[in-house]
Design an enzyme around this catalytic site. Structure first.
Site, PDB file in Angstrom:
ATOM      1  N   GLY A  14      46.478  47.861  29.178  1.00 45.87           N
ATOM      2  CA  GLY A  14      47.549  47.197  29.914  1.00 45.87           C
ATOM      3  C   GLY A  14      47.874  45.838  29.351  1.00 45.87           C
ATOM      4  CB  SER A 141      41.420  41.024  42.014  1.00 41.22           C
ATOM      5  OG  SER A 141      42.162  40.225  42.912  1.00 41.22           O
ATOM      6  CE1 TYR A 154      45.043  45.011  42.437  1.00 42.72           C
ATOM      7  CE2 TYR A 154      44.544  43.311  44.051  1.00 42.72           C
ATOM      8  CZ  TYR A 154      44.693  43.704  42.738  1.00 42.72           C
ATOM      9  OH  TYR A 154      44.472  42.805  41.719  1.00 42.72           O
TER      10      TYR A 154
END
Length: 264
Positions: A14, A141, A154
Site C-alpha cells: 500500500g 494504529s 477498523y
C-alpha cells in the site's frame, strides 16, 4: 545516526500514497531497493516516478496487486519471491456505525488489514530466518488501543495487528529477524485529506486547520494537538527497519502524538 540499508530489499504494501509512500521514500533514501505496491498499475507507475524524482538513484520496482485476497498476495510473492524488509502497511478505514456494518464489511476489513500481513509474513519470514537477518513491521494504529466508537470494525483489525506482530516476534526468536508494530495516530495522509475536504470546504477553512480541529475535538488527549505528517510516521518505521534497531522486537511503538493515555 546514519541508517544504511544498501543491499537490502524492502517491500512496502500500500505504498503509492500516504504513510506507505513516505516509508518507501525513506527506505530508498537509505539505499534499500524498494518494491512499491498498489492495486492499480497506473498508481504504482506514478509512485515509482515520484520516488525516482525524490530520491535520485533510487532502486525502485513495482507490483500491482490487490492484497485483500489470497491470490493478490500470491501474485506479489510470485513477482518478488524474497525480501529482507517487509512493511505491512496496506489498510482500509472509514467511519461507520457498528449496527450498519454487515458481515461482508467485517470480512473485507479483516482480509485487507490483517490477513494481507499474515500471508506475506508467512511467505517472506522463512527466507529472512535462513539468511539470519530481517525486519517485519505491521502498521497498526492508536485505534487498536483506543477503539473508536464510530470505527469498531477498523479498531478490531488494528488490535489484531498487535497480536500477530507480538506472536511472530516470539516465533522468530534467535533468528536475527525482528517483528514490530508501529501505531500512528491521526495522520494527514491523502486519504484523510480527501475525507476531510468536504467539511473543510463547508467551513471555509483549510484541510490542515480542519484536521487540527478534528484532533482537538475527537482526540483531545493528543499532546501535539495536530495531525502528524506521513513523513513523521515514516521516520520511526525506517528506524525500526534499520540495522541499529536490532534489540527492538515484539514492540508496539507509538507515533500517535501522545493520544494514547498510557505510560508505556
Amino acid at each position: 545516526m546514519q541508517i544504511v540499508l544498501s543491499g537490502k530489499t524492502a517491500i512496502v504494501t500500500g505504498s503509492t500514497v500516504g504513510i506507505g509512500y513516505a516509508v518507501a521514500a525513506g527506505l530508498a533514501s537509505c539505499g534499500a531497493a524498494v518494491v512499491v505496491n498498489g492495486r492499480k498499475q497506473e498508481a504504482v507507475d506514478e509512485a515509482m516516478a515520484r520516488l525516482r524524482q525524490a530520491v535520485p538513484g533510487a532502486q525502485v520496482r513495482g507490483v500491482a496487486a490487490d492484497l485483500g485476497s489470497a491470490e493478490g498476495c500470491a501474485q506479489l510473492v510470485r513477482a518478488e519471491p524474497a525480501a529482507d524488509i517487509l512493511v505491512n502497511n496496506v489498510g482500509i478505514y472509514g467511519p461507520r456505525d457498528f449496527f450498519e456494518v454487515p458481515d461482508e464489511e467485517w470480512s473485507r476489513y479483516f482480509e485487507v488489514n490483517v490477513m494481507s500481513g499474515v500471508r506475506l509474513s508467512r511467505a517472506y519470514l522463512p527466507g529472512m530466518a535462513e539468511r539470519g537477518w530481517g525486519r517485519v513491521v505491521f502498521v497498526s494504529s492508536e485505534s487498536g488501543l483506543n477503539i473508536p466508537a464510530d470505527m469498531i470494525h477498523y479498531g478490531v483489525t488494528k488490535t489484531a495487528n498487535l497480536s500477530v506482530s507480538r506472536g511472530l516476534a516470539k516465533r522468530m526468536a534467535g533468528t536475527g529477524v525482528t517483528v514490530n508494530a508501529v501505531l500512528p495516530g491521526p495522520t494527514l495522509s491523502e486519504g484523510v485529506q480527501s475525507m476531510l475536504k468536504p467539511s473543510a470546504e463547508r467551513a471555509g477553512r483549510s484541510v490542515e486547520d480542519t484536521a487540527t480541529a478534528f484532533v482537538k475535538s475527537q482526540r483531545a488527549s493528543s499532546i501535539i494537538g495536530r495531525a502528524a505528517t506521513p513523513e513523521e510516521v515514516a521516520h520511526l518505521i525506517v528506524y525500526v527497519c534499520s540495522l541499529q534497531a536490532s534489540a527492538t522486537t515484539g514492540a508496539g511503538l507509538r507515533v500517535d502524538g501522545g493520544v494514547v493515555e498510557s505510560l508505556v
